[in-house]
Scaffold this active site. Structure first.
Site, PDB file in Angstrom:
ATOM      1  N   GLY A   1     -54.161  32.248  54.185  1.00 58.14           N
ATOM      2  CA  GLY A   1     -53.886  31.948  55.595  1.00 58.14           C
ATOM      3  C   GLY A   1     -54.551  30.647  56.006  1.00 58.14           C
ATOM      4  O   GLY A   1     -55.032  30.495  57.128  1.00 58.14           O
ATOM      5  N   ALA A   2     -54.569  29.686  55.069  1.00 59.33           N
ATOM      6  CA  ALA A   2     -55.272  28.424  55.312  1.00 59.33           C
ATOM      7  C   ALA A   2     -54.402  27.414  56.058  1.00 59.33           C
ATOM      8  O   ALA A   2     -54.824  26.285  56.295  1.00 59.33           O
ATOM      9  CB  ALA A   2     -55.744  27.829  53.981  1.00 59.33           C
ATOM     10  N   SER A   3     -53.197  27.818  56.445  1.00 61.04           N
ATOM     11  CA  SER A   3     -52.281  26.859  57.067  1.00 61.04           C
ATOM     12  C   SER A   3     -52.608  26.576  58.527  1.00 61.04           C
ATOM     13  O   SER A   3     -52.134  25.580  59.082  1.00 61.04           O
ATOM     14  CB  SER A   3     -50.831  27.352  56.937  1.00 61.04           C
ATOM     15  OG  SER A   3     -50.700  28.656  57.488  1.00 61.04           O
TER      16      SER A   3
ATOM     17  N   VAL B   1     -48.924  37.137  51.029  1.00 58.21           N
ATOM     18  CA  VAL B   1     -49.841  38.223  50.647  1.00 58.21           C
ATOM     19  C   VAL B   1     -49.212  39.613  50.794  1.00 58.21           C
ATOM     20  O   VAL B   1     -49.812  40.599  50.375  1.00 58.21           O
ATOM     21  CB  VAL B   1     -51.191  38.187  51.408  1.00 58.21           C
ATOM     22  CG1 VAL B   1     -52.008  36.968  51.054  1.00 58.21           C
ATOM     23  CG2 VAL B   1     -50.988  38.312  52.901  1.00 58.21           C
TER      24      VAL B   1
ATOM     25  N   SER C   1     -61.991  42.405  61.932  1.00 63.47           N
ATOM     26  CA  SER C   1     -61.877  42.142  63.369  1.00 63.47           C
ATOM     27  C   SER C   1     -62.770  43.117  64.126  1.00 63.47           C
ATOM     28  O   SER C   1     -62.997  44.248  63.668  1.00 63.47           O
ATOM     29  CB  SER C   1     -60.438  42.345  63.829  1.00 63.47           C
ATOM     30  OG  SER C   1     -60.370  42.385  65.240  1.00 63.47           O
TER      31      SER C   1
ATOM     32  N   TYR D   1     -52.931  47.461  63.329  1.00 56.44           N
ATOM     33  CA  TYR D   1     -53.869  46.352  63.103  1.00 56.44           C
ATOM     34  C   TYR D   1     -55.309  46.877  62.961  1.00 56.44           C
ATOM     35  O   TYR D   1     -56.030  46.493  62.027  1.00 56.44           O
ATOM     36  CB  TYR D   1     -53.764  45.374  64.272  1.00 56.44           C
ATOM     37  CG  TYR D   1     -54.622  44.141  64.166  1.00 56.44           C
ATOM     38  CD1 TYR D   1     -54.283  43.098  63.300  1.00 56.44           C
ATOM     39  CD2 TYR D   1     -55.772  43.984  64.944  1.00 56.44           C
ATOM     40  CE1 TYR D   1     -55.062  41.950  63.215  1.00 56.44           C
ATOM     41  CE2 TYR D   1     -56.549  42.847  64.872  1.00 56.44           C
ATOM     42  CZ  TYR D   1     -56.195  41.830  64.003  1.00 56.44           C
ATOM     43  OH  TYR D   1     -56.973  40.698  63.923  1.00 56.44           O
ATOM     44  N   ALA D   2     -55.720  47.771  63.872  1.00 59.51           N
ATOM     45  CA  ALA D   2     -57.088  48.308  63.820  1.00 59.51           C
ATOM     46  C   ALA D   2     -57.308  49.095  62.527  1.00 59.51           C
ATOM     47  O   ALA D   2     -58.369  49.002  61.904  1.00 59.51           O
ATOM     48  CB  ALA D   2     -57.353  49.184  65.040  1.00 59.51           C
TER      49      ALA D   2
ATOM     50  N   ILE E   1     -60.999  35.044  69.348  1.00 53.53           N
ATOM     51  CA  ILE E   1     -61.050  33.643  68.918  1.00 53.53           C
ATOM     52  C   ILE E   1     -59.781  32.937  69.398  1.00 53.53           C
ATOM     53  O   ILE E   1     -58.675  33.483  69.260  1.00 53.53           O
ATOM     54  CB  ILE E   1     -61.140  33.552  67.374  1.00 53.53           C
ATOM     55  CG1 ILE E   1     -62.262  34.466  66.831  1.00 53.53           C
ATOM     56  CG2 ILE E   1     -61.347  32.103  66.918  1.00 53.53           C
ATOM     57  CD1 ILE E   1     -63.653  34.201  67.353  1.00 53.53           C
TER      58      ILE E   1
HETATM   59  P1  NAP Z   1     -53.086  32.762  63.006  1.00 50.61           P
HETATM   60  O1  NAP Z   1     -53.359  31.481  63.683  1.00 50.61           O
HETATM   61  O2  NAP Z   1     -51.891  33.562  63.393  1.00 50.61           O
HETATM   62  O3  NAP Z   1     -53.078  32.513  61.423  1.00 50.61           O
HETATM   63  C1  NAP Z   1     -52.731  33.519  60.531  1.00 50.61           C
HETATM   64  C2  NAP Z   1     -52.712  32.929  59.142  1.00 50.61           C
HETATM   65  O4  NAP Z   1     -52.333  33.962  58.234  1.00 50.61           O
HETATM   66  C3  NAP Z   1     -51.716  31.798  59.012  1.00 50.61           C
HETATM   67  O5  NAP Z   1     -52.293  30.774  58.252  1.00 50.61           O
HETATM   68  C4  NAP Z   1     -50.561  32.443  58.276  1.00 50.61           C
HETATM   69  O6  NAP Z   1     -49.940  31.474  57.442  1.00 50.61           O
HETATM   70  C5  NAP Z   1     -51.275  33.468  57.429  1.00 50.61           C
HETATM   71  N1  NAP Z   1     -50.397  34.561  57.025  1.00 50.61           N
HETATM   72  C6  NAP Z   1     -49.802  35.476  57.826  1.00 50.61           C
HETATM   73  N2  NAP Z   1     -49.021  36.282  57.080  1.00 50.61           N
HETATM   74  C7  NAP Z   1     -49.136  35.863  55.793  1.00 50.61           C
HETATM   75  C8  NAP Z   1     -48.560  36.285  54.574  1.00 50.61           C
HETATM   76  N3  NAP Z   1     -47.715  37.304  54.505  1.00 50.61           N
HETATM   77  N4  NAP Z   1     -48.906  35.636  53.446  1.00 50.61           N
HETATM   78  C9  NAP Z   1     -49.767  34.578  53.489  1.00 50.61           C
HETATM   79  N5  NAP Z   1     -50.332  34.128  54.616  1.00 50.61           N
HETATM   80  C10 NAP Z   1     -50.010  34.765  55.761  1.00 50.61           C
HETATM   81  O7  NAP Z   1     -54.300  33.772  63.203  1.00 50.61           O
HETATM   82  P2  NAP Z   1     -55.891  33.572  63.202  1.00 50.61           P
HETATM   83  O8  NAP Z   1     -56.344  33.905  64.571  1.00 50.61           O
HETATM   84  O9  NAP Z   1     -56.295  32.306  62.574  1.00 50.61           O
HETATM   85  O10 NAP Z   1     -56.277  34.812  62.280  1.00 50.61           O
HETATM   86  C11 NAP Z   1     -56.822  34.680  60.985  1.00 50.61           C
HETATM   87  C12 NAP Z   1     -57.459  36.008  60.606  1.00 50.61           C
HETATM   88  O11 NAP Z   1     -58.480  36.324  61.544  1.00 50.61           O
HETATM   89  C13 NAP Z   1     -56.486  37.193  60.621  1.00 50.61           C
HETATM   90  O12 NAP Z   1     -56.774  38.069  59.560  1.00 50.61           O
HETATM   91  C14 NAP Z   1     -56.795  37.851  61.948  1.00 50.61           C
HETATM   92  O13 NAP Z   1     -56.466  39.220  61.928  1.00 50.61           O
HETATM   93  C15 NAP Z   1     -58.294  37.619  62.034  1.00 50.61           C
HETATM   94  N6  NAP Z   1     -58.819  37.736  63.389  1.00 50.61           N
HETATM   95  C16 NAP Z   1     -58.442  36.884  64.371  1.00 50.61           C
HETATM   96  C17 NAP Z   1     -58.967  37.034  65.649  1.00 50.61           C
HETATM   97  C18 NAP Z   1     -58.611  36.127  66.792  1.00 50.61           C
HETATM   98  O14 NAP Z   1     -59.078  36.385  67.904  1.00 50.61           O
HETATM   99  N7  NAP Z   1     -57.826  35.082  66.589  1.00 50.61           N
HETATM  100  C19 NAP Z   1     -59.868  38.066  65.907  1.00 50.61           C
HETATM  101  C20 NAP Z   1     -60.233  38.915  64.883  1.00 50.61           C
HETATM  102  C21 NAP Z   1     -59.700  38.742  63.624  1.00 50.61           C
HETATM  103  P3  NAP Z   1     -48.366  31.348  57.187  1.00 50.61           P
HETATM  104  O15 NAP Z   1     -47.664  31.783  58.438  1.00 50.61           O
HETATM  105  O16 NAP Z   1     -48.213  29.908  56.855  1.00 50.61           O
HETATM  106  O17 NAP Z   1     -48.119  32.237  56.019  1.00 50.61           O
END
Ligand code: NAP
Length: 263
Positions: free
Chosen positions: A28-30, A79, A157, A170-171, A203
């Site tokens: 998810g590095a994109s 993934v 999370s 999700y939880a 976040i």
């Molecule tokens: P985001 O901006 O939506 O990014 C999600 C990332 O996951 C994207 O890079 C996406 O890349 C990748 N992804 C999604 N489905 C995928 C798949 N099937 N295969 C490979 N890559 C996949 O979300 P974020 O807020 O940065 O979240 C990152 C992590 O932090 C997640 O696990 C999320 O649950 C966790 N988190 C976030 C928050 C928050 O408040 N933002 C809070 C708690 C936990 P592609 O679409 O390019 O594949």
């Protein structure tokens, strides 16, 4: 295989966490938190394999890392697919020789109240957030075992600790990641591998951007530090857990949530 080697620049100053020469893989590095983690690990000197589905976005992140003098390569990865995970792990190991730091960050939400939630939406979130982390760890952990040094950091999370109405899938996936983290920590400790989780609170990323304003305001009122978190807040915690300085920490879930939940 979609990949691109970025420019090498030996003049890069080492970052604060002394990861020079280490090989890291971030899912998810994109964008968002994964992108920030990759940049932070690269700043600390690691060569970073950037993995996600959106290759164009990965190229942009690799470009940023390269422009700052770091090292990165990109890999297409879904993934939610065992086949894609195996192919990605194989390609990274073939290109970079090993994986020493794995950040299981890729994640999705498919929110809905339980009475209306479709099995497909429950399954997809579990498969992506939890099964994906398990399978990718399984695919690269032998490489860490060979070197008798490794770091796995799972991005869970706050919701995995507290639960959330409308987020049963999700939880459950995020609580599952905490159990997975502790089990792997016990299994691999004798091999010099630590396994920890980072539990972000709220976040500011694309994932939270779409929430209604009223919902965001209600969350802010529950955060003692009175601000939303940034992707850099999470990246700092991940880089620390990946470092030698965190070598005696394993099986831990590090809350990075501004105090909104104190476990
Ligand atoms: P985001 O901006 O939506 O990014 C999600 C990332 O996951 C994207 O890079 C996406 O890349 C990748 N992804 C999604 N489905 C995928 C798949 N099937 N295969 C490979 N890559 C996949 O979300 P974020 O807020 O940065 O979240 C990152 C992590 O932090 C997640 O696990 C999320 O649950 C966790 N988190 C976030 C928050 C928050 O408040 N933002 C809070 C708690 C936990 P592609 O679409 O390019 O594949």
């Amino acid at each position: 295989m979609n990949e691109q080697e970025t420019r090498n620049n030996p003049g890069v100053p080492a970052g604060g966490h002394g990861l020079s020469g280490r090989i890291a893989l971030v899912t998810g590095a994109s964008q968002g938190i994964g992108r920030a983690c990759a940049i932070e690990l690269a700043k600390s000197g690691a060569t970073v394999a950037l993995a996600a589905r959106s290759v164009a976005k990965l190229e942009a992140v690799a470009g940023e890392i390269t422009a700052a003098g770091g090292h990165a390569r990109i890999y297409a990865l879904d993934v939610s697919s065992e086949e894609s995970i195996k192919a990605c792990a194989k390609a990274v190991l073939a290109d970079l020789g090993k994986v020493e730091i794995l950040v299981n960050n890729a994640g999705i939400t498919k929110d809905g109240l339980t009475l209306r939630m479709k099995l497909a939406d429950f399954d997809e979130v579990l498969r992506t957030n939890l099964t994906g982390a398990f399978l990718l760890t399984q695919a690269v952990i032998s490489s860490m075992m060979k070197g008798r040094w490794g770091r796995v950091v799972n991005i869970t999370s706050v919701v995995g600790e507290t639960g959330a109405a409308g987020q049963a899938n999700y939880a459950a996936s995020k609580a599952g990641l905490i159990g997975l983290t502790k089990s792997l920590a016990r299994e691999f400790a004798s091999r010099g591998i630590t396994v920890n989780a980072v539990a972000p609170g709220f976040i500011q990323t694309a994932m939270t951007e779409e929430l209604p304003e009223a919902h965001k305001t209600a969350i802010l009122a529950q955060i003692p530090l009175a601000r939303y978190g940034s992707d850099a807040d999470i990246a700092a915690a991940v880089a620390f857990l990946a470092s030698d300085a965190a070598g005696y920490i394993t099986g831990h879930t590090l809350d990075v949530n501004g105090g909104m939940y104190m476990g």
